[in-house]
Motif scaffolding. Sequence first.
Motif, PDB file in Angstrom:
ATOM      1  N   ALA A 173      -5.703  42.599  59.188  1.00  0.00           N
ATOM      2  CA  ALA A 173      -5.753  43.187  60.662  1.00  0.00           C
ATOM      3  C   ALA A 173      -4.644  43.908  60.858  1.00  0.00           C
ATOM      4  O   ALA A 173      -4.877  44.802  62.004  1.00  0.00           O
ATOM      5  N   GLN A 174      -3.586  43.794  60.429  1.00  0.00           N
ATOM      6  CA  GLN A 174      -2.347  44.690  60.702  1.00  0.00           C
ATOM      7  C   GLN A 174      -2.286  46.044  59.817  1.00  0.00           C
ATOM      8  O   GLN A 174      -1.288  46.861  59.943  1.00  0.00           O
ATOM      9  N   GLU A 175      -3.095  46.302  59.335  1.00  0.00           N
ATOM     10  CA  GLU A 175      -3.167  47.409  58.264  1.00  0.00           C
ATOM     11  C   GLU A 175      -3.106  48.631  59.184  1.00  0.00           C
ATOM     12  O   GLU A 175      -2.426  49.699  58.504  1.00  0.00           O
ATOM     13  N   TYR A 176      -3.710  48.571  60.354  1.00  0.00           N
ATOM     14  CA  TYR A 176      -3.523  49.901  61.189  1.00  0.00           C
ATOM     15  C   TYR A 176      -2.068  50.255  61.431  1.00  0.00           C
ATOM     16  O   TYR A 176      -1.681  51.491  61.678  1.00  0.00           O
ATOM     17  N   LEU A 177      -1.218  49.271  61.273  1.00  0.00           N
ATOM     18  CA  LEU A 177       0.195  49.438  61.844  1.00  0.00           C
ATOM     19  C   LEU A 177       0.956  50.385  60.616  1.00  0.00           C
ATOM     20  O   LEU A 177       1.561  51.408  60.884  1.00  0.00           O
ATOM     21  N   ALA A 178       0.768  49.922  59.534  1.00  0.00           N
ATOM     22  CA  ALA A 178       1.375  50.533  58.290  1.00  0.00           C
ATOM     23  C   ALA A 178       0.732  52.016  58.064  1.00  0.00           C
ATOM     24  O   ALA A 178       1.565  52.851  57.605  1.00  0.00           O
ATOM     25  N   ASP A 179      -0.587  52.056  58.055  1.00  0.00           N
ATOM     26  CA  ASP A 179      -1.117  53.115  58.215  1.00  0.00           C
ATOM     27  C   ASP A 179      -0.654  54.199  59.158  1.00  0.00           C
ATOM     28  O   ASP A 179      -0.458  55.389  58.835  1.00  0.00           O
ATOM     29  N   GLY A 180      -0.612  53.682  60.335  1.00  0.00           N
ATOM     30  CA  GLY A 180      -0.091  54.509  61.518  1.00  0.00           C
ATOM     31  C   GLY A 180       1.508  55.157  61.497  1.00  0.00           C
ATOM     32  O   GLY A 180       1.647  56.208  61.678  1.00  0.00           O
ATOM     33  N   ILE A 181       2.108  54.070  60.888  1.00  0.00           N
ATOM     34  CA  ILE A 181       3.543  54.537  60.546  1.00  0.00           C
ATOM     35  C   ILE A 181       3.651  55.715  59.493  1.00  0.00           C
ATOM     36  O   ILE A 181       4.594  56.593  59.585  1.00  0.00           O
ATOM     37  N   THR A 182       2.712  55.344  58.583  1.00  0.00           N
ATOM     38  CA  THR A 182       2.907  56.492  57.384  1.00  0.00           C
ATOM     39  C   THR A 182       2.633  57.699  58.061  1.00  0.00           C
ATOM     40  O   THR A 182       3.077  58.851  57.700  1.00  0.00           O
ATOM     41  N   GLU A 183       1.482  57.845  58.798  1.00  0.00           N
ATOM     42  CA  GLU A 183       0.949  59.084  59.078  1.00  0.00           C
ATOM     43  C   GLU A 183       2.047  59.733  60.016  1.00  0.00           C
ATOM     44  O   GLU A 183       2.002  61.125  60.032  1.00  0.00           O
ATOM     45  N   SER A 184       2.505  58.916  60.855  1.00  0.00           N
ATOM     46  CA  SER A 184       3.539  59.521  61.889  1.00  0.00           C
ATOM     47  C   SER A 184       4.834  60.222  60.997  1.00  0.00           C
ATOM     48  O   SER A 184       5.192  61.201  61.439  1.00  0.00           O
ATOM     49  N   LEU A 185       5.220  59.417  60.142  1.00  0.00           N
ATOM     50  CA  LEU A 185       6.341  59.739  59.263  1.00  0.00           C
ATOM     51  C   LEU A 185       5.849  61.155  58.803  1.00  0.00           C
ATOM     52  O   LEU A 185       6.850  62.224  58.459  1.00  0.00           O
ATOM     53  N   ILE A 186       4.942  61.188  58.172  1.00  0.00           N
ATOM     54  CA  ILE A 186       4.398  62.510  57.524  1.00  0.00           C
ATOM     55  C   ILE A 186       4.348  63.509  58.451  1.00  0.00           C
ATOM     56  O   ILE A 186       4.842  64.595  58.281  1.00  0.00           O
ATOM     57  N   GLY A 187       3.670  63.243  59.704  1.00  0.00           N
ATOM     58  CA  GLY A 187       3.764  64.244  60.644  1.00  0.00           C
ATOM     59  C   GLY A 187       5.300  64.981  60.973  1.00  0.00           C
ATOM     60  O   GLY A 187       5.443  65.927  61.327  1.00  0.00           O
ATOM     61  N   ARG A 188       6.021  64.094  61.138  1.00  0.00           N
ATOM     62  CA  ARG A 188       7.301  64.275  61.554  1.00  0.00           C
ATOM     63  C   ARG A 188       8.123  65.167  60.408  1.00  0.00           C
ATOM     64  O   ARG A 188       8.529  66.119  60.796  1.00  0.00           O
ATOM     65  N   LEU A 189       8.090  64.795  59.096  1.00  0.00           N
ATOM     66  CA  LEU A 189       8.660  65.515  58.050  1.00  0.00           C
ATOM     67  C   LEU A 189       7.961  66.775  57.690  1.00  0.00           C
ATOM     68  O   LEU A 189       8.498  67.957  57.457  1.00  0.00           O
ATOM     69  N   SER A 190       6.556  66.675  57.954  1.00  0.00           N
ATOM     70  CA  SER A 190       5.842  68.135  58.078  1.00  0.00           C
ATOM     71  C   SER A 190       6.113  69.333  58.996  1.00  0.00           C
ATOM     72  O   SER A 190       5.892  70.644  58.741  1.00  0.00           O
ATOM     73  N   ASN A 191       7.193  68.937  59.845  1.00  0.00           N
ATOM     74  CA  ASN A 191       7.584  70.123  60.671  1.00  0.00           C
ATOM     75  C   ASN A 191       8.810  70.653  60.071  1.00  0.00           C
ATOM     76  O   ASN A 191       9.269  71.855  60.639  1.00  0.00           O
ATOM     77  N   ILE A 192       9.323  70.423  58.866  1.00  0.00           N
ATOM     78  CA  ILE A 192      10.582  71.178  58.039  1.00  0.00           C
ATOM     79  C   ILE A 192       9.869  72.254  57.507  1.00  0.00           C
ATOM     80  O   ILE A 192       9.271  71.910  56.247  1.00  0.00           O
ATOM     81  N   HIS A 193      10.435  73.430  57.680  1.00  0.00           N
ATOM     82  CA  HIS A 193       9.921  74.457  56.827  1.00  0.00           C
ATOM     83  C   HIS A 193      10.457  74.550  55.540  1.00  0.00           C
ATOM     84  O   HIS A 193       9.918  75.043  54.412  1.00  0.00           O
ATOM     85  N   ASP A 194      11.619  73.868  55.152  1.00  0.00           N
ATOM     86  CA  ASP A 194      12.213  73.925  53.881  1.00  0.00           C
ATOM     87  C   ASP A 194      11.664  72.979  52.963  1.00  0.00           C
ATOM     88  O   ASP A 194      12.283  72.661  51.846  1.00  0.00           O
ATOM     89  N   LEU A 195      10.761  72.103  53.535  1.00  0.00           N
ATOM     90  CA  LEU A 195      10.199  71.003  52.628  1.00  0.00           C
ATOM     91  C   LEU A 195       8.864  71.065  52.554  1.00  0.00           C
ATOM     92  O   LEU A 195       8.023  70.967  53.602  1.00  0.00           O
ATOM     93  N   ARG A 196       8.214  70.933  51.279  1.00  0.00           N
ATOM     94  CA  ARG A 196       6.741  70.907  51.487  1.00  0.00           C
ATOM     95  C   ARG A 196       6.361  69.405  51.318  1.00  0.00           C
ATOM     96  O   ARG A 196       6.826  68.660  50.543  1.00  0.00           O
ATOM     97  N   VAL A 197       5.397  68.917  52.129  1.00  0.00           N
ATOM     98  CA  VAL A 197       5.026  67.664  52.433  1.00  0.00           C
ATOM     99  C   VAL A 197       3.639  67.406  52.237  1.00  0.00           C
ATOM    100  O   VAL A 197       2.744  68.117  52.970  1.00  0.00           O
ATOM    101  N   ILE A 198       3.378  66.488  51.273  1.00  0.00           N
ATOM    102  CA  ILE A 198       1.729  66.237  51.235  1.00  0.00           C
ATOM    103  C   ILE A 198       1.006  65.596  52.325  1.00  0.00           C
ATOM    104  O   ILE A 198       1.783  64.880  52.934  1.00  0.00           O
ATOM    105  N   SER A 199      -0.086  66.143  52.555  1.00  0.00           N
ATOM    106  CA  SER A 199      -0.917  65.506  53.796  1.00  0.00           C
ATOM    107  C   SER A 199      -1.125  63.929  53.443  1.00  0.00           C
ATOM    108  O   SER A 199      -1.356  63.299  52.263  1.00  0.00           O
ATOM    109  N   HIS A 200      -1.561  63.320  54.737  1.00  0.00           N
ATOM    110  CA  HIS A 200      -1.770  62.016  54.766  1.00  0.00           C
ATOM    111  C   HIS A 200      -2.803  61.842  53.748  1.00  0.00           C
ATOM    112  O   HIS A 200      -3.209  60.609  53.375  1.00  0.00           O
ATOM    113  N   THR A 201      -3.928  62.737  54.248  1.00  0.00           N
ATOM    114  CA  THR A 201      -5.198  62.289  53.184  1.00  0.00           C
ATOM    115  C   THR A 201      -5.249  62.364  52.009  1.00  0.00           C
ATOM    116  O   THR A 201      -5.816  61.227  51.368  1.00  0.00           O
TER     117      THR A 201
END
Length: 593
Positions: free
Chosen positions: A153-181
Amino acid sequence: MGEPSYEIPLVEKPPEKRLDSWKEIATYLNRDVTTVQRWEKREAMPVHRHLHDKRGSVYALSEELDAWIQSRSVRIDEPEDKPEADTPPIDHTHQGAFAPRSLRPWLILGTVLSLCLLVPAWLALRHRATVTVAPRIRSLAVLPLRNLSGDPAQEYLADGITESLIGRLSNIHDLRVISHTSVLRFKDPQLSTPEIAKALGVDAVVEGSVMKEGDRIRVTAQLIRGATDAHFWSETYDLKMRDALTLESELAQSIAEKVEVTVTGEEHQRLSASRPVAPEVYESYLKGRFVLEQGNIAEVEQGIRYFEDTLNKDPTFAPAYLGLAKAYTRLGTVFAGLPPETTRPKVTSFARKALALDPTLVEAHVVLANVLQQEWHWAEAEAEYKRALELGPNDADAHSAFALWLLCQGRTNEAVDWVQRARALDPVGVSGASVAWILFQTHRYEDAIRESRSALALQPDHGSDLLGLGFALIANDKPADAIPVLEKALALSPGSPAVIGVLIRAYAHAGRRNDALRLLAELKRRAKTTYMPAAAFVNAYLGLGQYDEAFTALEQAYREQSNILQFLKTHPYFDPIRSDPRFAELVRRVGLA
């Protein structure tokens, strides 16, 4: 940047599993202190620091050390590298035997001077030959963080933090970051890290875990080079749930620092942005986001309830407004069948509220741009898309949505280019329906069919991919092949007006006109009691060749600002009526002339 600024609790593991100094760590590994300190720097050996204490105060967990040892090529039972033997002394006796005594001091001095010149050069060449510079990391994938709580039931927490981390790193122009999907398919990977990196086309991956105990959360992460499987950084973060956003910020900053990408001042500001959030607020939001991603209408409605609960507890939490905007966007799709006047005002309102609280929310700019485009505010939509792309250069949704905007303008080659860029960022999410739809609109039917079939090989029951395949097969003069595809889509979404409208066209073009008229009669009957999108009738009448009735349906589509009118300039199904003055006038009224 720097070390995380929160405190790490002193009692996390039983005493016998915690090594509280360099000496204890060295003893545990049967090495000296210098060696284990070198391993920490060069081999990413997991060592943690008591940040409330002096910098040199460290500790390690024996389980983590054991796991690290098993994953490394360095074996602790191997002897340490021995220092190289000293250069043997040079024997000058034979040289002196053949030189006059008066010259011996000069010969000795010359020899010494020669050695002084040659030894550094030899050492430099030796260093150059043995030291290899690791290639720069230009692309990254954050794999789904593992849920170590022992509670599914805590799976939502790990998934949410993963997506948030991807979202933050995706803001960097100098780095290509693969989507959460795209990374989600590696949630329980059967492949090695190099194989995953190769599949995603990245230089490095982030792996890690999440564990929640009471009001505290622990996240462990490590960076691994894709080509060599070399671990070159790891860190563990322990803090209270109310500081979860701080954790995400610190983790994103550390990763950016370790991969040595260029981060602008604005990007750094967004990376480091955080604020305290009540645990119940954050958890309610993450649960809403988790169920929203599951896709079906019942879960979308459940997600709305979670987001509303989040805002009841904290009306200033911007991501929850974004969640509501995305949820009502889902309810306004052709499969949900709700009228645009019911969903679009809510989408617009919630997206604007999210942006008023946090103007840097990339997804909110994309959602707002989508609505503006649907309502034919073309310039305003373009501005929102470009702001989203500026803030989120790695956001695949922003790229694919802007591709559709370009398509609506008739800029088909650019649209294909932009959707391919989106696919590079999200190889899984941006495939099938989204790419096939643009290829279909550019009259590249074989390519669209191939794209849809490729996606259906992975997800045979995906409604959008089935519908897209049906569109392209009919346009490619294969209506008989389209019929079973569309009938399957209708069985998966019973009564879907969007599918029925295209199926009527398939029946008509395959010579089954009676079946087409039967379905059309069903649409008309249902329209007397419930909302039936005008686009369904547009497709039906065009397929039957009843063009006057099609223009009547197009007028209704104009009144309700139907999505189909976005594609007046490119949609192949409009080709038979393009020369009609009524069509040219419609294009002008929609703002595409």
